[in-house]
Design a protein around this motif. Structure first.
Motif, PDB file in Angstrom:
ATOM      1  N   THR A  23       0.793  -1.232   0.000  1.00 35.85           N
ATOM      2  CA  THR A  23       0.000   0.000   0.000  1.00 35.85           C
ATOM      3  C   THR A  23       0.827   1.286   0.000  1.00 35.85           C
ATOM      4  O   THR A  23       0.313   2.340  -0.363  1.00 35.85           O
ATOM      5  N   GLN A  26       0.778   3.299  -3.198  1.00 39.15           N
ATOM      6  CA  GLN A  26      -0.465   4.050  -3.383  1.00 39.15           C
ATOM      7  C   GLN A  26      -0.402   5.368  -2.615  1.00 39.15           C
ATOM      8  O   GLN A  26      -0.791   6.415  -3.131  1.00 39.15           O
ATOM      9  N   LEU A  27       0.089   5.325  -1.383  1.00 37.14           N
ATOM     10  CA  LEU A  27       0.216   6.554  -0.596  1.00 37.14           C
ATOM     11  C   LEU A  27       1.163   7.524  -1.284  1.00 37.14           C
ATOM     12  O   LEU A  27       0.842   8.704  -1.437  1.00 37.14           O
ATOM     13  N   GLY A  29       1.864   7.770  -4.400  1.00 31.34           N
ATOM     14  CA  GLY A  29       1.194   8.284  -5.597  1.00 31.34           C
ATOM     15  C   GLY A  29       0.177   9.355  -5.265  1.00 31.34           C
ATOM     16  O   GLY A  29       0.106  10.392  -5.941  1.00 31.34           O
ATOM     17  N   GLN A  30      -0.616   9.126  -4.226  1.00 30.47           N
ATOM     18  CA  GLN A  30      -1.603  10.132  -3.830  1.00 30.47           C
ATOM     19  C   GLN A  30      -0.933  11.387  -3.289  1.00 30.47           C
ATOM     20  O   GLN A  30      -1.402  12.499  -3.532  1.00 30.47           O
TER      21      GLN A  30
END
Length: 113
Positions: A23, A26-27, A29-30
């Motif tokens: 995960t 994803q963090l 990227g955000q």
């Protein structure tokens, strides 16, 4: 799960569940997609965090780097005891402002990590 919202002080990113090798990308990227203005504060709400490995720690450091590059502050909110222990062991509790909850982090004066 990672969700974002805007607050008057800047973006708030809420991390729920695990922050690990699966995960953390994803963090990151955000975080890269956020617009952070100078003088704002990025708040990472970790109240729902259940587990964090070294990839998660790395993602927190990336968040700090992005905030500072934008001339903004950063605060970690509602850090669970198990994650706080890890942050203390590796010395990151000295690099981040720690707040008891997201609302306090949003309302703080911004003179933070």
């Amino acid at each position: 799960m990672i969700t974002t919202r805007d607050a008057a002080s800047g973006p708030v990113v809420e991390v729920t569940g695990d922050l690990d090798h699966a995960t953390a990308p994803q963090l990151r990227g955000q975080l890269a997609a956020l617009t952070i203005q100078p003088g704002q504060r990025l708040v990472l709400d970790l109240g729902g965090l259940e587990f964090m490995d070294s990839s998660g720690i790395s993602a927190l450091i990336v968040a700090r780097t992005l905030a500072h590059a934008a001339q903004a502050g950063i605060a970690l909110a509602a850090v669970p005891a198990n994650a706080l222990r890890v942050l203390r062991i590796v010395g990151l509790d000295e690099l981040f402002t720690l707040q008891p909850d997201a609302e306090t982090a949003i309302a703080s004066d911004g003179t933070d990590g």
